[in-house]
Design an enzyme around this catalytic site. Structure first.
Site, PDB file in Angstrom:
ATOM      1  N   SER A 198       0.783  -1.233   0.000  1.00  0.00           N
ATOM      2  CA  SER A 198       0.000   0.000   0.000  1.00  0.00           C
ATOM      3  C   SER A 198       0.813   1.280   0.000  1.00  0.00           C
ATOM      4  CB  SER A 198      -0.926   0.020   1.192  1.00  0.00           C
ATOM      5  OG  SER A 198      -0.172   0.280   2.353  1.00  0.00           O
ATOM      6  N   HIS A 226      -5.512  -4.292   0.577  1.00  0.00           N
ATOM      7  CA  HIS A 226      -5.636  -3.142  -0.328  1.00  0.00           C
ATOM      8  C   HIS A 226      -6.161  -3.533  -1.700  1.00  0.00           C
ATOM      9  CE1 HIS A 226      -4.038  -0.100   2.338  1.00  0.00           C
ATOM     10  NE2 HIS A 226      -3.296  -1.078   2.817  1.00  0.00           N
ATOM     11  N   LYS A 257     -11.533  -0.761   4.386  1.00  0.00           N
ATOM     12  CA  LYS A 257     -10.965   0.059   3.328  1.00  0.00           C
ATOM     13  C   LYS A 257     -11.960   0.113   2.160  1.00  0.00           C
ATOM     14  CE  LYS A 257      -6.485  -0.337   5.441  1.00  0.00           C
ATOM     15  NZ  LYS A 257      -5.201  -1.009   5.598  1.00  0.00           N
TER      16      LYS A 257
HETATM   17  C1  PLP Z   1      -4.587  -1.501   6.889  1.00  0.00           C
HETATM   18  C2  PLP Z   1      -3.870  -2.813   6.748  1.00  0.00           C
HETATM   19  C3  PLP Z   1      -4.196  -3.911   7.551  1.00  0.00           C
HETATM   20  C4  PLP Z   1      -5.121  -3.773   8.717  1.00  0.00           C
HETATM   21  O1  PLP Z   1      -6.436  -3.674   8.329  1.00  0.00           O
HETATM   22  P1  PLP Z   1      -7.453  -2.891   9.294  1.00  0.00           P
HETATM   23  O2  PLP Z   1      -8.766  -3.459   8.950  1.00  0.00           O
HETATM   24  O3  PLP Z   1      -7.295  -1.450   8.988  1.00  0.00           O
HETATM   25  O4  PLP Z   1      -7.034  -3.200  10.698  1.00  0.00           O
HETATM   26  C5  PLP Z   1      -3.637  -5.139   7.267  1.00  0.00           C
HETATM   27  N1  PLP Z   1      -2.764  -5.291   6.256  1.00  0.00           N
HETATM   28  C6  PLP Z   1      -2.387  -4.255   5.491  1.00  0.00           C
HETATM   29  C7  PLP Z   1      -1.426  -4.489   4.389  1.00  0.00           C
HETATM   30  C8  PLP Z   1      -2.909  -2.983   5.726  1.00  0.00           C
HETATM   31  O5  PLP Z   1      -2.499  -1.938   5.003  1.00  0.00           O
END
Ligand code: PLP
Length: 426
Positions: A198, A226, A257
């Site tokens: 990301s 992502h 997300k």
């Molecule tokens: C944001 C993120 C997470 C965590 O997800 P959340 O639902 O926000 O806790 C896990 N892995 C990656 C690669 C992330 O960018």
């Protein structure tokens, strides 16, 4: 017994905390949270409360990649659920917290990823941390092979499992193979990696990694946080887009997300899910997600499984923004995904540029500094969504040009980046 009147030497706790923060400040990477109020139906517009008085801003760094957090149907599902069942789950999954919405969403997510079963967690972070720790514990004497740029939640999970860990160079399948070769065939091996990384916006060679996993008998663990909702015919992620999702043993995703709500999950075989459900502390000993959120996420997943419109518009917006930045000589980094990183290369300048945009142009882009990215690669990470218009882009490009000049930041996208960005335009 302490003698009466003797001086008491105690530890100065407050000072310890303050000096820890001073160290962060000295490096120019002290984090300031932007106080914003999203406006339903007006994304990417929001109200910023951090200045002298509230003002309207345009958000360019949200992970609500498709604006699903404000989708009418998602909000309707949330309201409807609140009206029917109230606010909270009322317990852990084992003790009164498994609502019918949880059961339906797990079924939906299993279907999305073509797996036998799925399991919800309170966040994607918790899903990674709890699951990876549990895999290490269940698979005796196992080795986890972890991509060097894996997310903090995966690293913490692997550490928590206290099993053996080998780190392979980012997306380097030759290096991964050299490590796999050295491990005895009978020893359990887990390859843990992401699809879309990301911060750089690059994408892993999932098919080639599956080839190696099959050759050396490894279990594959893929973080598609992502990518879920964004890639593949039903929004199942990059593995789905690449036609390899059935070759992946376990897919981990988030509901926070692209799906716009909150929560995390894994999807895998029934045996894997049953084991994680039975052993993972981070799953067992916590109150289940609110059914209200689960209902919203369920609607969001269903919408994105059946329509490609938002996904197509999202890709077009990202390609257009990359091409425009490159054409202006702004140092856009070579991303192959929807993420558009622009290199600044210094934490103080990175913060300064972000402040400039917010104060003078009402544009919100959070600076991304160490430890989220390596030192010297500090950047702005732009996330265009289907709701950002051409006008928004004009404003952004103009404001970035102005900030780059005012703060004398280096320019110059490599010609290769420019060519690539243009080639990606639909
Ligand atoms: C944001 C993120 C997470 C965590 O997800 P959340 O639902 O926000 O806790 C896990 N892995 C990656 C690669 C992330 O960018």
């Amino acid at each position: 017994m302490r003698q009466r009147g003797a001086p008491v030497v105690t530890y100065d706790y407050q000072k310890a905390f303050a000096s820890a923060v001073s160290a962060v400040r000295a490096e120019g990477r002290y984090r300031v949270f932007a106080d914003i109020e999203r406006q339903r139906g007006r994304f990417p517009r929001a109200i910023y409360h951090g200045g002298d008085k509230p003002k309207e801003i345009t958000v360019w760094c949200s992970n609500d990649y498709l604006g699903m957090g404000q989708h009418e149907c998602v909000i309707a599902a949330i309201k409807n659920a609140a009206d029917r069942v109230g606010a909270g789950a009322g317990g852990t999954r084992n003790i009164a917290g498994t609502t019918h919405y949880h059961v339906l969403l797990e079924r939906e997510l299993a279907g999305l990823h073509k797996k036998e079963a799925a399991l919800l967690f309170t966040s994607g972070y918790v899903a990674n941390e709890a699951t990876l720790a549990t895999l290490s514990k269940i698979l005796p004497d196992s080795v986890i092979l972890s991509d060097e740029l894996n997310h903090a939640s995966m690293i913490e999970g692997i550490r928590g499992g206290r099993g053996a860990k080998l780190v392979w160079r980012h997306n380097d399948v030759a290096h991964l193979e050299s490590l796999l070769k050295e491990i005895p065939p009978g020893r359990p091996k887990v390859i843990a990696f992401e699809s879309v990384y990301s911060m750089d916006g690059d994408i892993s060679p999932i098919g080639a990694i599956c080839d190696l996993a099959e050759k050396y008998g490894a279990f594959t663990y893929l973080d598609e946080v992502h990518a879920v909702g964004l890639y593949g015919a039903e929004g199942g992620g990059v593995a789905q887009r690449d036609g390899v999702e059935t070759r992946i043993d376990l897919i981990e995703g988030t509901l926070g997300k692209a799906f716009g709500v909150m929560g995390g999950y894994i999807a895998a075989s029934a045996a894997v899910i049953d084991a994680v459900r039975s052993y993972a502390s981070g799953f067992i000993f916590t109150t289940a997600l609110s059914p209200v959120l689960v209902a919203g996420a369920l609607r969001s997943v269903k919408i994105l499984r059946t329509s490609n419109n938002l996904r197509e518009r999202h890709q077009e917006r990202a390609a257009t923004l990359k091409a425009r930045l490159a054409a202006e000589g702004l140092p856009v980094m070579p991303s192959v995904s929807h993420i558009v990183p622009v290199r600044v290369g210094d934490p103080v300048q990175c913060k300064a540029v972000s402040d400039y945009l917010l104060d003078r142009r009402s544009i919100y882009v959070q600076p991304i500094n160490y430890p989220t990215v390596p030192k010297g690669t500090e950047r702005l990470r732009l996330t265009p969504t289907p709701l950002h218009t051409d006008n928004d882009m004009d404003e952004l490009v103009d404001a970035l040009n102005e900030a780059w000049d005012a703060l004398r930041i280096g320019r110059g996208a490599a010609p290769a980046v420019l060519a690539k960005a243009e080639a990606a335009l639909p």
